[in-house]
Structure formats: C-alpha cells, structure tokens
Write an enzyme that holds these catalytic residues in place. Structure first.
Site, mmCIF file in Angstrom:
data_model
loop_
_atom_site.group_PDB
_atom_site.id
_atom_site.type_symbol
_atom_site.label_atom_id
_atom_site.label_comp_id
_atom_site.label_asym_id
_atom_site.label_seq_id
_atom_site.Cartn_x
_atom_site.Cartn_y
_atom_site.Cartn_z
ATOM 1 N N ARG A 89 -32.575 -26.635 20.706
ATOM 2 C CA ARG A 89 -32.191 -25.354 21.290
ATOM 3 C C ARG A 89 -32.680 -24.237 20.390
ATOM 4 N NH1 ARG A 89 -26.339 -24.392 22.212
ATOM 5 N NH2 ARG A 89 -26.281 -25.114 20.075
ATOM 6 N N SER A 152 -30.008 -31.818 11.850
ATOM 7 C CA SER A 152 -28.809 -32.674 11.786
ATOM 8 C C SER A 152 -29.109 -34.072 11.252
ATOM 9 C CB SER A 152 -28.203 -32.781 13.173
ATOM 10 O OG SER A 152 -28.100 -31.526 13.745
ATOM 11 N N ASP A 205 -25.779 -29.634 10.732
ATOM 12 C CA ASP A 205 -24.944 -29.184 11.862
ATOM 13 C C ASP A 205 -23.467 -29.058 11.485
ATOM 14 O OD1 ASP A 205 -24.803 -31.959 11.672
ATOM 15 O OD2 ASP A 205 -24.984 -32.346 13.811
HETATM 16 C C1 BGC Z 1 -26.629 -37.239 10.319
HETATM 17 C C2 BGC Z 1 -25.892 -36.007 9.826
HETATM 18 C C3 BGC Z 1 -25.352 -35.230 11.001
HETATM 19 C C4 BGC Z 1 -24.518 -36.133 11.905
HETATM 20 C C5 BGC Z 1 -23.949 -35.404 13.103
HETATM 21 C C6 BGC Z 1 -25.754 -38.026 11.287
HETATM 22 O O1 BGC Z 1 -26.482 -39.071 11.835
HETATM 23 O O2 BGC Z 1 -26.990 -38.057 9.241
HETATM 24 O O3 BGC Z 1 -26.742 -35.199 9.054
HETATM 25 O O4 BGC Z 1 -24.551 -34.180 10.509
HETATM 26 O O5 BGC Z 1 -25.309 -37.210 12.351
HETATM 27 O O6 BGC Z 1 -24.943 -34.895 13.919
#
Ligand code: BGC
Length: 466
Positions: A89, A152, A205
């Site tokens: 996004r 993320s 995130d």
């Molecule tokens: C990632 C994190 C992320 C989480 C939620 C995990 O797989 O390693 O960095 O914050 O997913 O999206």
C-alpha cells in the site's frame, strides 16, 4: 463468538468411540492449561533478557532507532509505503491534530515477477503511480518527498533509515535481498525512476502500529500484530538494553522490535508441538524458523487444521476416509475458513457443509464430520489465542512498573480483528497472569491500519528531529 463457545470441550455428539478417542487426544494436545502457559512465559522472559544482552539471539529485540513519542497534536500530510506479504500500500497520511488521522491509499498486489525478482523496482513503480495519479510528483524545484517505509520482516536496523534484512518470513522469499540494506535497495529503485522521494524512516509494522496507537493515546506502550504473521514492539529504557552501543537518546527510551515470531525456533523445546505442527514446519519454506508464529498466525492455522483433518480422514474417522484434490494440496485451507467454521451455529452447520463440500470439494459430509470440523477450527483458534497471551504477558511483566497506571496496547492484524473469540480469549488469558489491580489498567485497542500510518508518523518525527 464468546470465549465460552471456544472453550467447548471435544465431546462430539454422535461420534464413534474411535472418533471420540481421536478428538480427546487433540483436546489434550491443543487445550493448554495455565501451568503450561506459565512455563512457556518464563522461558519467553528469559529469551527477552538474552536478546537485550546480545545480538544474534532467538528473540532479536532489535533497536528501532525510534526514540520519540508523538504528542498527538502534530498536523500535516506525510507519506508511507506499507509492504505486507501479498499486498503493498502507498499512503498519504494526514494528521489532523488531537490524534485524528485521515488516509488516502492505493493498494497494489505483488506480481509473481516482483515476488521472485524485481520487488524494489515494483515498489518504486507503485510509488510513482500513486504520486502521478494524484499530481503529487515533486518537480525539480520542489524539495523531495519524505516517505516512511514499513517493511514487515526482520531487519537489523543500522539507523532510522537503514537496515539489513536478516531473513524473509511469511512466505515471501525474494532472492538477493538477505544481508542487504533494504532502504538502499528501495532508494536506488526510486532513483532509477527519477523520483524525488527520500526514504526517511524504515519501520517494522509493529513499530508503526505502536506509533499510530501512541498518536491517538499517549499511554500506548506496546504495538502488536496478530495477522498473517505475528510480532510486537514496545518502549524500553535504553539503560535496560545492554547490547546498545549507540548514544543515549534524550528521551532515555527506544522502541524495540522483538521479532517474537521466532521464539523457540532454536531448540523447539517449549512450545506444544504436535505432529501436525511438525509436518507444517517441515514442508514450509522456512523450516525450523518462526516456530511461535507458525502456531498463532493467520498464514499457518489453516494448514495446521488441514493436517489434522487429513490425519483423521486417513484413519477413516472423517469424511468416511475420503479427501479431494483440493484438500490434498498444501495451504488449501485458508484461516478464514476456520473463522467461518468456528462461528457456524446453524442447526445443520450449513456454513461448514459449504466449506467441506463446495470449497474443498469433498463429496459429502455427515453431521458428525461437520461437528469435528468445527471443533478442529475452535481448538486451533483457541490454542493460538492462548499462546498469543504468552508474548503479551512476558512483555507486560518486563515493564511491570508501567502497570501502576493506565497503559494502552495497540493491536492490528486479521487474527485479532476477525478470528472469532480471539480477542476475548487473549484478554482473559492475560488476566490469569497479571494481578487484578494491574490488569484493570490495561487497555487493548485495535490499531487499524496502524502499520502504514505509524510509518508516516515516524517519517515526520525523523525529519523534524534532523
Ligand atoms: C516478521 C515481523 C513482522 C510480523 C508481523 C513476521 O513474520 O518477521 O517482522 O512484524 O511478521 O507482520
């Protein structure tokens, strides 16, 4: 659905002795008593301390370089890119002061080409489309746009706007990125398009979720994602982070990205692994990684349920031993099917019948089959919610002093928002481990779309403090 429904036991009306024996076994494996959760929480706390002391531990406890809190009265428009597992996004976030936010965003689906090769060029093109469609592209005479980048995945952050990708998670696996600075990769792709856009902040995130919650409510201390994946970030006193070698921030605190989805991935010793979890792990693209995430997040729960279903069918305890091509295929059960099944209270469980016979293409189902299907959905969901409480309790007890006054936990993600009973069981389970006078100070709030909004807020704060 209320937690009482999720707490139903595994007695299946009309089941044969063999079916009931199998369901009782599942009950033993999936319904975790508080004592078991307490032992896991203790280990989780130990792992947090280990991660605060040194790099390279199973809980990475990554310093995010975010040392500020928004006041909530900031105003202005800021930009963000939010890269999730399947979507991207681009957002324009307008802060209205008094914690109010409006967003304008455009969603792009990651193409196969982007996922396998050209991810950062794809992201840059999406930014270009977003800006051009709205006539926002800065010309040569205008200053570049500052943008926050929500990424993320686990990144060893080296500054507020740089960080090295440690590994991919959640099914994304673009070659050539691990070990590289993801901001550099994006900034170069933006340059290739001649876009005057500067990546001012790189934000996990969970960090974004926390900052967006903090913009609305200054008592926010923890940001959590219970979605496709899972993770949390929280404000920690820098003096508690022994491995931090940088300057002491004026605020004395920093947001840490825990990367808690990796809990127990080194020795597989503490989480309640069943053969169904082990099977999933072995066949996943990241075996022996993200062990905690694989038990509690949306990407995986459908597959855990599918493994259970096939285990029963193979013993002729479900669907009269039949399966289908669809059911035989990995990942064919989406976690949203479990959500629908868990709340199906129709007399003939018609929603579940639809899932079994139409979506999964299994020829027929009896009422007992459908009851078993529902119970599997409930068991997998309940275990996820109770295990999720482990991370929350461990984090809260790390900062127990904060619980003498009101604290807010901002949470986003499909499991928290949509899985029936998840929120209620999570909060109830946390209440079993936190003294009552402290528990009443905790507020769990949905930080909807917080990851992108928070990245824009961090970009704003980072730019203001430079
Ligand atoms: C990632 C994190 C992320 C989480 C939620 C995990 O797989 O390693 O960095 O914050 O997913 O999206």
């Amino acid at each position: 659905m209320a937690s009482s429904t999720l707490n139903l036991c595994c007695t299946i009306e009309g089941a044969s002795v063999e079916q009931q024996t199998a369901m009782d076994l599942l009950g033993k494996q999936f319904l975790l008593p508080d004592e078991r959760l307490a032992a896991i929480t203790k280990e989780f706390r130990r792992r947090m301390e280990e991660g605060l002391a040194a790099d390279g531990k199973v809980l990475k406890m990554i310093p995010s370089f975010v040392t500020w809190r928004p006041k909530g009265n900031e105003t202005g428009s800021y930009f963000a890119i939010d890269l999730g597992g399947t979507n991207l996004r681009v957002l324009k976030v307008t802060l209205n002061g008094k914690g109010g936010v409006t967003t304008e965003h455009q969603k792009f689906t990651l193409t196969q080409e982007a996922k396998s090769r050209t991810l950062f060029d794809f992201i840059a093109q999406c930014v270009e489309t977003f800006l051009d469609d709205r006539n926002l592209r800065p010309t040569g005479r205008q200053p570049p746009i500052s943008i926050g980048f929500t990424f993320s995945y686990p990144v060893q952050q080296t500054s507020i706007n740089s960080g090295i990708l440690v590994q991919w998670t959640k099914g994304l696996n673009v070659p050539g990125c691990v070990g590289r600075d993801v901001v550099r990769l994006l900034q170069d792709a933006l340059l290739r398009l001649g876009l005057r856009v500067k990546v001012a902040a790189l934000v996990n995130d969970t960090v974004g979720t926390l900052l967006s919650a903090a913009y609305n409510d200054p008592s926010s201390q923890i940001g959590i994602i219970f979605g496709t994946g899972t993770n949390a970030a929280y404000y920690e006193n820098v003096s508690n982070v022994a491995k931090w070698k940088g300057a002491n921030p004026a605020s004395g605190e920093m947001v840490l990205n825990m990367e808690w989805g990796a809990f127990d991935s080194d020795d597989f010793a503490f989480l309640p692994y069943t053969p169904h979890d082990i099977k999933l792990d072995r066949k996943s693209i990241n075996p022996r990684k993200q062990a905690y995430e694989k038990m509690i997040s949306g990407l995986y729960l459908g597959e855990v349920a599918r493994n259970i279903i096939l285990w029963l069918a193979d013993q002729r305890l479900l669907f009269d031993g039949r399966s289908s091509e669809i059911l035989n295929a990995m990942w064919s059960i989406d976690t949203s099917y479990l959500s629908s099944a868990a709340i199906d209270n129709t007399p003939d469980l018609s929603e579940i019948q639809q899932i079994i016979e139409k979506t999964l293409n299994v020829p027929t189902s009896t009422m007992v089959d459908r009851r078993i299907f529902k119970t599997i959905a409930v068991l997998v969901g309940e275990r996820a919610a109770r295990l999720s409480a482990v991370g929350v309790v461990a984090t809260l007890t790390k900062r127990l002093e904060l619980l003498s006054k009101k604290i807010n936990i901002g949470i986003d993600g499909s499991m928290y928002e949509h899985f029936p009973g998840f929120k209620e069981i999570l909060a109830e389970t946390v209440s079993h481990f936190i003294p009552e006078d402290k528990f009443k100070n905790i507020n769990f709030s949905l930080a909807k779309d917080g990851s992108g909004i928070g990245a824009a807020i961090v970009a704003m704060l980072a730019t203001q403090t430079q």
